[in-house]
Design an enzyme around this catalytic site. Structure first.
Site, PDB file in Angstrom:
ATOM      1  N   TYR A   1       5.876  -8.863   7.922  1.00 53.58           N
ATOM      2  CA  TYR A   1       5.487  -7.474   8.168  1.00 53.58           C
ATOM      3  C   TYR A   1       5.814  -7.082   9.602  1.00 53.58           C
ATOM      4  O   TYR A   1       5.799  -7.925  10.510  1.00 53.58           O
ATOM      5  CB  TYR A   1       3.968  -7.294   7.997  1.00 53.58           C
ATOM      6  CG  TYR A   1       3.440  -7.646   6.633  1.00 53.58           C
ATOM      7  CD1 TYR A   1       3.300  -6.664   5.660  1.00 53.58           C
ATOM      8  CD2 TYR A   1       3.079  -8.955   6.315  1.00 53.58           C
ATOM      9  CE1 TYR A   1       2.802  -6.982   4.400  1.00 53.58           C
ATOM     10  CE2 TYR A   1       2.590  -9.279   5.057  1.00 53.58           C
ATOM     11  CZ  TYR A   1       2.454  -8.289   4.111  1.00 53.58           C
ATOM     12  OH  TYR A   1       1.967  -8.606   2.866  1.00 53.58           O
TER      13      TYR A   1
ATOM     14  N   TYR B   1      -4.331 -10.099   3.487  1.00 54.16           N
ATOM     15  CA  TYR B   1      -4.575  -8.677   3.783  1.00 54.16           C
ATOM     16  C   TYR B   1      -4.275  -8.449   5.258  1.00 54.16           C
ATOM     17  O   TYR B   1      -5.066  -8.819   6.135  1.00 54.16           O
ATOM     18  CB  TYR B   1      -6.026  -8.311   3.479  1.00 54.16           C
ATOM     19  CG  TYR B   1      -6.382  -8.358   2.011  1.00 54.16           C
ATOM     20  CD1 TYR B   1      -5.872  -7.395   1.127  1.00 54.16           C
ATOM     21  CD2 TYR B   1      -7.222  -9.337   1.504  1.00 54.16           C
ATOM     22  CE1 TYR B   1      -6.194  -7.435  -0.223  1.00 54.16           C
ATOM     23  CE2 TYR B   1      -7.553  -9.375   0.163  1.00 54.16           C
ATOM     24  CZ  TYR B   1      -7.038  -8.420  -0.699  1.00 54.16           C
ATOM     25  OH  TYR B   1      -7.356  -8.454  -2.028  1.00 54.16           O
TER      26      TYR B   1
ATOM     27  N   ASP C   1       0.837  -1.193   0.000  1.00 56.28           N
ATOM     28  CA  ASP C   1       0.000   0.000   0.000  1.00 56.28           C
ATOM     29  C   ASP C   1       0.880   1.254   0.000  1.00 56.28           C
ATOM     30  O   ASP C   1       2.035   1.215   0.414  1.00 56.28           O
ATOM     31  CB  ASP C   1      -0.880   0.027   1.265  1.00 56.28           C
ATOM     32  CG  ASP C   1      -1.913  -1.097   1.258  1.00 56.28           C
ATOM     33  OD1 ASP C   1      -2.258  -1.591   0.168  1.00 56.28           O
ATOM     34  OD2 ASP C   1      -2.378  -1.470   2.359  1.00 56.28           O
TER      35      ASP C   1
END
Ligand SMILES: [Zn+2]
Ligand SMILES: [Zn+2]
Length: 410
Positions: free
Chosen positions: A300, A372, A234
């Protein structure tokens, strides 16, 4: 009498050059060029006629198929070399556009001598012009992936070039939360410039693609560039760690000898605090395909603001319970306008609490490609199950997200 000679004699009831005669029987033997084969067939026909006390065939004057087009091969080749000019390339291929009248005459000849295995005039012209060009320049003919194809229109001796793109592989880190991966045209004017975008034609003033692609396109003297990333993050997520693999494609490059080390340091100087690249090297369309189909695990770091205080043991226990479990994600509402609404399962591979400071928790999450992460944290109003917010029973907001590893090299 040899059947081949009979058919050659039949073909020679019209005036043919050695090329057009030889091409008719191209599948008969190898190791001869068409004109050599044509010449020896013509001699064989005359020999058999003399044995039968027949007159020899009239001498060849003007070919009724090709109008002596093969005499033009040196001129076509010179036009190709001229057109290639100062273009930088290693391999090339010649293609031709042949006058349809010649093709039609040739096909009529095949019918007349019932020959269906002849070579086409186009194939012979491609090869003969290619050989002639190769003798004039220090470059090789290549069939599969030539750097440039020279297309000769034989009616006008006109040459057009089809230049293959230049592909450069590398890995990038994105240190900014304000730039997208790829060029993002204004959604109102689509790039022309309007009041919404202040005349720039863009939603974002720059992108990873432009920071890397603009100087590359300039060095390659190309006309445009395209960015092929191994997935994307993103805009507000940073891309850290080992970086994300990409291939940049430059269309119609006039230069291919690019100093990639110099380019890399230029990009890194200019991109300071925003984008870094490493490992630039020459690549291929095949590698673009590999990059677009790869689906490596991702790791992440995510900073989460918790609705209320949670003690560390309780948080650890919930995080532990996610390890090696599968979650179901309905297409997030934020992307549902551009993606089909469907449910898919993804695996959470590992989940570690790095830090807990009041109501702010920092987690490291390793997941299967395509998860996601934001939705895994906040639950997307029940569209992702289970989620961190769901299991903790409190709202969880993502404050910051970084990709810290693309695990494509394991
Ligand atoms: Zn001919
Ligand atoms: Zn606009």
């Amino acid at each position: 009498m040899n059947e081949l000679v009979v058919r050659a004699e039949k073909a020679l009831s019209q005036d043919l050059c050695d090329h057009c005669l030889g091409r008719l029987f191209a599948m008969v033997d190898t190791g001869l060029s068409n004109d050599e084969r044509g010449m020896s067939l013509r001699m064989a026909v005359n020999l058999s006629r003399s044995l039968e006390d027949k007159e020899p065939l009239p001498p060849h004057v003007k070919c009724t198929v090709c109008d002596e087009i093969f005499d033009m091969v040196p001129r076509f080749a010179a036009a190709v070399v001229d057109k290639l000019g100062t273009l930088e390339f290693e391999t090339f291929l010649v293609g031709t556009r042949v006058d349809p009248i010649l093709v039609e005459r040739e096909e009529r000849l095949w019918g007349a001598v019932s020959q269906d295995k002849a070579e086409t005039i186009k194939a012979e012209l491609n090869r003969e012009i290619g050989k002639a060009v190769q003798s004039m320049i220090p470059h090789e003919v290549e069939f599969a992936t030539p750097d440039v194809v020279a297309l000769v229109d034989t009616r006008f001796c006109h040459v057009e070039l089809d230049i293959s793109p230049l592909f450069i592989y590398g890995r990038y880190r994105k240190l900014s939360r304000e730039i997208p991966q790829t060029r993002w045209p204004c959604n109102r004017c689509r790039g022309k410039g309007c009041s919404k975008c202040g005349g720039t034609g863009k939603m974002y003033q720059t992108s990873v693609q432009e920071i890397i692609g603009d100087p590359l396109q300039r060095d390659a003297q190309g006309v445009d560039h395209f960015f092929h990333g191994m997935g994307r993050e993103d805009i507000d997520a940073r891309m850290l760690g080992n970086g994300r693999p990409f291939v940049l494609e430059v269309r119609e490059p006039k230069k291919r000898q690019i100093d990639l080390l110099a380019l890399q340091s230029e990009i890194n100087d200019f991109g300071r605090e925003r984008v870094e690249v490493e490992g630039l090297r020459f690549s291929s369309r095949e590698e673009v395909r590999q990059i677009k189909t790869a689906s490596p695990d991702k790791e992440y770091r995510v900073r989460v603001r918790l609705e209320s205080k949670v003690n560390k043991e309780q948080l650890d226990e919930v995080l532990q319970s996610f390890k090696r479990t599968r979650i179901t994600q309905q297409t997030p509402t934020r992307v549902s306008h551009r993606r089909a609404d469907l449910a898919r399962e993804r695996e959470i591979k590992d989940l570690v609490l790095e830090d807990l400071d009041g109501r702010v928790a920092t987690l490291r999450v390793r997941t299967e490609a395509g998860t996601y992460i934001k939705e895994f944290v906040h639950g997307d109003s029940g569209r992702t199950v289970p989620s961190l917010a769901g299991k903790l029973g409190i709202a969880c907001a993502v404050e910051a997200l970084d990709v810290i590893e693309i695990a494509d090299q394991t």
